[in-house]
Design an enzyme around this catalytic site. Structure first.
Site, PDB file in Angstrom:
ATOM      1  N   TYR A  75       0.818  -1.210   0.000  1.00 24.73           N
ATOM      2  CA  TYR A  75       0.000   0.000   0.000  1.00 24.73           C
ATOM      3  C   TYR A  75       0.857   1.268   0.000  1.00 24.73           C
ATOM      4  O   TYR A  75       0.407   2.329  -0.401  1.00 24.73           O
ATOM      5  CB  TYR A  75      -0.944   0.037   1.220  1.00 24.73           C
ATOM      6  CG  TYR A  75      -2.039  -1.010   1.200  1.00 24.73           C
ATOM      7  CD1 TYR A  75      -2.238  -1.822   0.096  1.00 24.73           C
ATOM      8  CD2 TYR A  75      -2.868  -1.187   2.292  1.00 24.73           C
ATOM      9  CE1 TYR A  75      -3.229  -2.788   0.078  1.00 24.73           C
ATOM     10  CE2 TYR A  75      -3.870  -2.149   2.285  1.00 24.73           C
ATOM     11  CZ  TYR A  75      -4.038  -2.950   1.180  1.00 24.73           C
ATOM     12  OH  TYR A  75      -5.029  -3.904   1.177  1.00 24.73           O
ATOM     13  N   ASP A 117      -3.431 -17.842   1.126  1.00 26.74           N
ATOM     14  CA  ASP A 117      -4.583 -18.455   0.461  1.00 26.74           C
ATOM     15  C   ASP A 117      -5.165 -19.565   1.346  1.00 26.74           C
ATOM     16  O   ASP A 117      -6.382 -19.695   1.485  1.00 26.74           O
ATOM     17  CB  ASP A 117      -4.217 -18.985  -0.947  1.00 26.74           C
ATOM     18  CG  ASP A 117      -2.858 -19.667  -0.986  1.00 26.74           C
ATOM     19  OD1 ASP A 117      -2.103 -19.586   0.006  1.00 26.74           O
ATOM     20  OD2 ASP A 117      -2.548 -20.288  -2.017  1.00 26.74           O
ATOM     21  N   ASP A 154     -11.143  -8.438   7.585  1.00 32.80           N
ATOM     22  CA  ASP A 154     -12.540  -8.245   7.166  1.00 32.80           C
ATOM     23  C   ASP A 154     -13.268  -9.578   7.043  1.00 32.80           C
ATOM     24  O   ASP A 154     -14.449  -9.691   7.369  1.00 32.80           O
ATOM     25  CB  ASP A 154     -12.612  -7.481   5.833  1.00 32.80           C
ATOM     26  CG  ASP A 154     -12.583  -5.974   6.064  1.00 32.80           C
ATOM     27  OD1 ASP A 154     -12.484  -5.546   7.229  1.00 32.80           O
ATOM     28  OD2 ASP A 154     -12.660  -5.216   5.079  1.00 32.80           O
TER      29      ASP A 154
END
Ligand code: NAD
Length: 367
Positions: free
Chosen positions: A144, A228, A256
């Site tokens: 980010y 994953d 989340d």
């Protein structure tokens, strides 16, 4: 008697309603655990824009700087949605705070009490005993923020975009330290999540986490998992995890996912810890509910105050070192839920109580 000096930023929507409950719970907990609170409320978010022309007014920022922690509500709402993205309440208030206080570790507890297990989208038998996982996410590094980050024109006329994922060992070490501190207060197990089969940064991540744990916390259990697989394991059996430690983007996604499997935003707290120490020689931190301003129910005394109350418990634990008081608040929330008190978001068609009544119920159950 210890005095806790923190800045209160209630924000917009349900923010002020749930903040009032959290402050009352803190003040009542102080009477039982021998601390006093010293705080004042400051505008932030949409109300900051309306009253001062800025989502993070200077006066609010200064109040944060003078404090040992920030108790934050939530910001934003339809009224400010059409502002340019950079001026929108969430971005213009939270990002500068994260930057100014170098908030590098985000803690998101994923808690689902057994009494609320029907709220989870997972199969009842998977979550019959509830969920209790803590996600520790690195917050200031990784893809980010890495440079270069740009979209460029190639000679053949095509466009190319690039993001850069970069981590330094010192960044990995300090967030590992946070996970170690947290794991010692919980189930003593850390699962470090990476993508070391593909990413250089993950190879470094895995090595530094392993070395740091071997040196500083050899008595804690450490495992490693590819991201994953972690995403799958969280829905297959979240109860296998205690503390998940991971880098910025993986943590964004997994925390989340954890929130969704726990069923209600109204129950989920979060903490962001900074690089600087406060006057108690503990991390300066920003504590806030995981959810937003819930404009659909704002101003109606309907919001669930638990997330805000649990955020204040995290503040006691991490920025003020008051573990007993933090656990007693968490236990009071659990007891209120166990006794059947529910705001609308977690009632599933059953009887409901108001925000203020839920607050009273929590205070009554403080040991
Ligand atoms: P939201 O979290 O505000 O609401 C989503 C749903 O969850 C709504 O139905 C809401 O009623 C419910 N909900 C959330 N918290 C609740 C609580 N404590 N009690 C009961 N119900 C609760 O998300 P949204 O609707 O996407 O966003 C609304 C506004 O909040 C937007 O302006 C958004 O930018 C802002 N927001 C702010 C933050 C923050 O301040 N950190 C985070 C997320 C969203």
């Amino acid at each position: 008697m210890k005095t806790l000096h923190f800045a209160t930023l209630p924000g917009d929507g349900i923010g002020p309603e749930v903040m009032e409950v959290a402050l009352e719970v803190l003040s009542q907990a102080g009477k039982r655990h021998d601390f006093a609170i010293d705080t004042s409320a400051h505008d932030v978010g949409g109300v900051g824009i309306d009253n001062h022309g800025a989502a993070l007014p200077d006066s609010s920022f200064e109040a944060c700087r003078a404090a040992d922690a920030i108790l934050f509500g939530s910001v934003g709402g339809p009224k400010w949605e059409n502002l340019p993205p950079k001026e929108q309440p969430e971005r213009a208030a939270l990002l500068p705070l994260r930057k100014a206080f170098r908030l590098y570790a985000n803690l998101r507890p994923g808690n689902l009490y057994p009494e609320l297990s029907d709220l989870s989208p997972l199969r009842p038998e998977t979550v019959a005993n509830g969920i209790d996982v803590l996600c520790v996410r690195e917050l200031t590094g990784g893809v980010y923020f890495g440079q270069p980050k740009e979209t460029r024109q190639l000679d053949n006329g095509e466009e190319e975009a690039v993001d850069t994922m970069v981590y330094r060992s010192s960044e990995i070490e300090r967030v590992t330290d946070v996970a170690i501190t947290a794991a010692k207060l919980r189930g003593r197990r850390i699962c470090s999540v990476d993508k070391a089969n593909v990413l250089e940064t993950s190879v470094l991540w895995r090595r530094v986490v392993s070395e740091k744990m071997a040196a500083n916390a050899p008595d804690l259990e450490l495992s490693h998992m590819y991201v994953d697989n972690a995403a799958m394991q969280l829905v297959r059996d979240p109860t296998q995890f205690d503390v998940i430690l991971t880098e910025n983007m993986f943590g964004d996604i997994l925390s989340d996912e954890l929130a969704v499997i726990c069923g209600s935003l109204g129950m989920l707290a979060s903490a962001s810890l900074g690089a600087d120490k406060n006057k108690h020689d503990l991390p300066f931190g920003l504590y806030e509910p995981a959810g937003g301003t819930a404009p659909d129910i704002a101003g109606q005394n309907l919001a669930n105050p638990c997330a805000q109350v649990l955020s204040s418990a995290l503040m006691l634990r991490y920025s003020f070192g008051l573990e007993d008081a933090a656990s007693s608040i968490e236990n009071a929330v659990k007891a209120a839920i166990r006794d059947g008190l529910r705001t609308g978001d977690v009632a599933q068609g059953g009887d409901t109580v108001s925000t203020t009544d839920m607050g009273t119920a929590i205070v009554e159950r403080l040991p």
